[in-house]
Design a protein around this motif. Structure first.
Motif, PDB file in Angstrom:
ATOM      1  N   UNK A   7      35.692  16.071  47.371  1.00 52.75           N
ATOM      2  CA  UNK A   7      35.916  17.028  46.181  1.00 52.75           C
ATOM      3  C   UNK A   7      37.147  16.290  45.585  1.00 52.75           C
ATOM      4  N   UNK A   8      37.003  16.024  44.260  1.00 46.86           N
ATOM      5  CA  UNK A   8      38.025  15.517  43.684  1.00 46.86           C
ATOM      6  C   UNK A   8      37.643  15.574  42.033  1.00 46.86           C
ATOM      7  N   UNK A   9      38.487  15.791  41.108  1.00 47.41           N
ATOM      8  CA  UNK A   9      37.970  15.787  39.871  1.00 47.41           C
ATOM      9  C   UNK A   9      38.239  14.645  39.232  1.00 47.41           C
ATOM     10  N   UNK A  10      38.989  13.530  39.883  1.00 47.55           N
ATOM     11  CA  UNK A  10      39.022  12.044  39.354  1.00 47.55           C
ATOM     12  C   UNK A  10      37.816  11.410  39.814  1.00 47.55           C
ATOM     13  N   UNK A  11      37.075  10.854  38.968  1.00 48.58           N
ATOM     14  CA  UNK A  11      35.698  10.070  39.310  1.00 48.58           C
ATOM     15  C   UNK A  11      36.289   8.956  39.993  1.00 48.58           C
ATOM     16  N   UNK A  12      37.109   8.357  39.606  1.00 43.66           N
ATOM     17  CA  UNK A  12      37.460   6.855  40.221  1.00 43.66           C
ATOM     18  C   UNK A  12      37.912   7.082  41.724  1.00 43.66           C
ATOM     19  N   UNK A  13      38.699   8.190  41.973  1.00 41.44           N
ATOM     20  CA  UNK A  13      38.771   8.393  43.296  1.00 41.44           C
ATOM     21  C   UNK A  13      37.736   8.541  44.276  1.00 41.44           C
ATOM     22  N   UNK A  14      36.796   9.606  43.670  1.00 40.31           N
ATOM     23  CA  UNK A  14      35.617   9.625  44.417  1.00 40.31           C
ATOM     24  C   UNK A  14      34.848   8.514  44.628  1.00 40.31           C
ATOM     25  N   UNK A  15      34.863   7.670  43.597  1.00 38.03           N
ATOM     26  CA  UNK A  15      33.914   6.230  43.694  1.00 38.03           C
ATOM     27  C   UNK A  15      34.726   5.624  44.694  1.00 38.03           C
ATOM     28  N   UNK A  16      36.036   5.227  44.681  1.00 41.24           N
ATOM     29  CA  UNK A  16      36.564   4.440  45.816  1.00 41.24           C
ATOM     30  C   UNK A  16      36.431   5.040  47.156  1.00 41.24           C
ATOM     31  N   UNK A  17      36.384   6.376  47.470  1.00 40.53           N
ATOM     32  CA  UNK A  17      36.012   6.939  48.640  1.00 40.53           C
ATOM     33  C   UNK A  17      34.721   6.686  49.220  1.00 40.53           C
ATOM     34  N   UNK A  18      33.733   6.853  48.228  1.00 37.75           N
ATOM     35  CA  UNK A  18      32.451   6.613  48.601  1.00 37.75           C
ATOM     36  C   UNK A  18      32.200   5.202  48.571  1.00 37.75           C
ATOM     37  N   UNK A  19      32.647   4.373  48.067  1.00 30.65           N
ATOM     38  CA  UNK A  19      32.174   2.864  48.384  1.00 30.65           C
ATOM     39  C   UNK A  19      32.684   2.765  49.776  1.00 30.65           C
ATOM     40  N   UNK A  20      33.939   3.006  50.147  1.00 32.76           N
ATOM     41  CA  UNK A  20      34.312   2.597  51.533  1.00 32.76           C
ATOM     42  C   UNK A  20      33.736   3.321  52.787  1.00 32.76           C
ATOM     43  N   UNK A  21      33.394   4.531  52.195  1.00 33.28           N
ATOM     44  CA  UNK A  21      32.826   5.492  53.526  1.00 33.28           C
ATOM     45  C   UNK A  21      31.530   4.916  53.738  1.00 33.28           C
ATOM     46  N   UNK A  22      30.689   4.779  52.518  1.00 35.00           N
ATOM     47  CA  UNK A  22      29.091   4.317  52.600  1.00 35.00           C
ATOM     48  C   UNK A  22      29.191   3.094  53.176  1.00 35.00           C
ATOM     49  N   UNK A  23      30.205   2.313  52.964  1.00 32.86           N
ATOM     50  CA  UNK A  23      30.101   0.769  53.667  1.00 32.86           C
ATOM     51  C   UNK A  23      30.067   0.879  54.910  1.00 32.86           C
ATOM     52  N   UNK A  24      30.571   2.043  55.639  1.00 28.63           N
ATOM     53  CA  UNK A  24      30.749   2.239  57.007  1.00 28.63           C
ATOM     54  C   UNK A  24      29.829   3.187  57.481  1.00 28.63           C
ATOM     55  N   UNK A  25      28.501   3.507  56.688  1.00 27.72           N
ATOM     56  CA  UNK A  25      27.538   3.932  57.232  1.00 27.72           C
ATOM     57  C   UNK A  25      27.338   5.886  57.002  1.00 27.72           C
ATOM     58  N   UNK A  26      28.310   6.094  56.180  1.00 32.92           N
ATOM     59  CA  UNK A  26      28.316   7.527  55.958  1.00 32.92           C
ATOM     60  C   UNK A  26      27.617   8.007  54.791  1.00 32.92           C
ATOM     61  N   UNK A  27      26.935   9.130  54.728  1.00 35.09           N
ATOM     62  CA  UNK A  27      26.415   9.942  53.634  1.00 35.09           C
ATOM     63  C   UNK A  27      27.380  10.459  52.730  1.00 35.09           C
ATOM     64  N   UNK A  28      27.421  10.239  51.518  1.00 34.23           N
ATOM     65  CA  UNK A  28      28.591  10.918  50.874  1.00 34.23           C
ATOM     66  C   UNK A  28      28.026  11.883  49.692  1.00 34.23           C
ATOM     67  N   UNK A  29      28.695  13.004  49.637  1.00 39.02           N
ATOM     68  CA  UNK A  29      28.282  14.193  48.553  1.00 39.02           C
ATOM     69  C   UNK A  29      29.406  14.166  47.749  1.00 39.02           C
ATOM     70  N   UNK A  30      29.395  14.248  46.524  1.00 38.32           N
ATOM     71  CA  UNK A  30      30.629  14.112  45.530  1.00 38.32           C
ATOM     72  C   UNK A  30      30.556  15.419  44.468  1.00 38.32           C
ATOM     73  N   UNK A  31      31.592  16.070  44.705  1.00 39.11           N
ATOM     74  CA  UNK A  31      31.590  17.407  43.777  1.00 39.11           C
ATOM     75  C   UNK A  31      33.311  17.212  43.193  1.00 39.11           C
ATOM     76  N   UNK A  32      33.055  17.680  41.789  1.00 33.93           N
ATOM     77  CA  UNK A  32      34.274  17.528  40.907  1.00 33.93           C
ATOM     78  C   UNK A  32      34.999  18.526  40.945  1.00 33.93           C
ATOM     79  N   UNK A  33      34.687  19.946  41.665  1.00 29.54           N
ATOM     80  CA  UNK A  33      35.787  21.055  41.709  1.00 29.54           C
ATOM     81  C   UNK A  33      35.213  21.877  42.942  1.00 29.54           C
ATOM     82  N   UNK A  34      36.578  22.672  43.316  1.00 36.87           N
ATOM     83  CA  UNK A  34      36.030  23.458  44.442  1.00 36.87           C
ATOM     84  C   UNK A  34      35.190  24.420  44.387  1.00 36.87           C
ATOM     85  N   UNK A  35      34.907  25.061  43.451  1.00 39.33           N
ATOM     86  CA  UNK A  35      33.536  26.063  43.653  1.00 39.33           C
ATOM     87  C   UNK A  35      32.235  25.564  43.635  1.00 39.33           C
TER      88      UNK A  35
END
Length: 226
Positions: A7-35
């Motif tokens: 959960x981050x409103x910065x799309x670049x941060x979300x993409x960075x986190x997703x790329x590294x964690x997906x590479x480790x086999x995690x399933x990633x769900x992205x959201x841009x706000x807390x609600x």
């Protein structure tokens, strides 16, 4: 695989986190706000949440506090704020770990794995109850003869929740919020009905695991070891 809500409103941060964690086999769900993130967590199983503090609509402080009202998942805060007062506030609200931007993605991966291990969550999305395996990726029960059976979703989620923390007491209110969500308007006797069905389904496995009623409090699952 474990499911991580980022959960981050910065799309670049979300993409960075997703790329590294997906590479480790995690399933990633992205959201841009807390609600949006809270709504998702109320209605889906989430193994770990990574969240920023400064976000629109609902900030990370409020999201963390709301997640702690119904969830047992580990929470990792990532933020540009590095002051000790912010870290203290985060820990008081229920966060488990803290990273300050800019962060090393490799360190992030290591912290995520450490948190999942601490919470005893299998990255393979499987837990063992006696001779049966619960496969959350397929929502199936796998018996020792290799045959699989699919349970109704809420029954499976309830059994998986109890089986993930053997010996831990869960109140009816805990289970309603964690399995059915904060918006559920039904009676908490729904939990009793689902527990009864699970007991009936697995009556032949009582020598291996049982769901125990703690009168006036709730339920816990006990696994019997040989």
């Amino acid at each position: 695989m474990a499911k991580v809500l980022v959960v981050d409103d910065d799309a670049h941060i979300r993409e960075l986190v997703r790329l590294y964690l997906e590479d480790e086999g995690f399933e990633i769900i992205e959201k841009s706000n807390g609600e949006d993130a809270l709504h998702y967590a109320e209605n889906h199983i989430v193994d770990l949440v990574i969240l920023d503090i400064m976000m629109p609509i609902m900030d990370g402080w409020a999201l963390c506090e709301n997640l702690r009202n119904f969830g047992e998942m580990p929470i990792l805060m990532i933020t540009a704020k590095g002051e000790s007062t912010d870290r203290i506030k985060g820990f008081k609200l229920g966060t488990d770990d803290y990273l300050v931007k800019p962060f090393d993605p490799v360190e992030l991966v290591l912290r995520v794995k450490a948190l999942l291990k601490r919470y005893r969550i299998s990255t393979a999305n499987e837990i063992q109850l006696g001779t049966i395996t619960l496969d959350r990726k397929r929502y199936q029960v796998i018996y020792n003869n290799g045959q699989g059976a699919t349970l109704p979703m809420k029954e499976f989620e309830l059994l998986y929740k109890l089986g993930s923390y053997p010996g831990q007491l869960f109140t009816r209110e805990n289970l309603i919020v964690q399995i059915w969500g904060l918006d559920y308007e039904g009676d908490d006797r729904t939990v009793d009905v689902h527990i009864k069905r699970l007991r009936e389904r697995f009556i032949d496995f009582e020598s291996e695991f049982r769901i125990i009623t703690i009168r006036g409090l709730g339920y816990r699952l006990e696994v019997h070891q040989d």
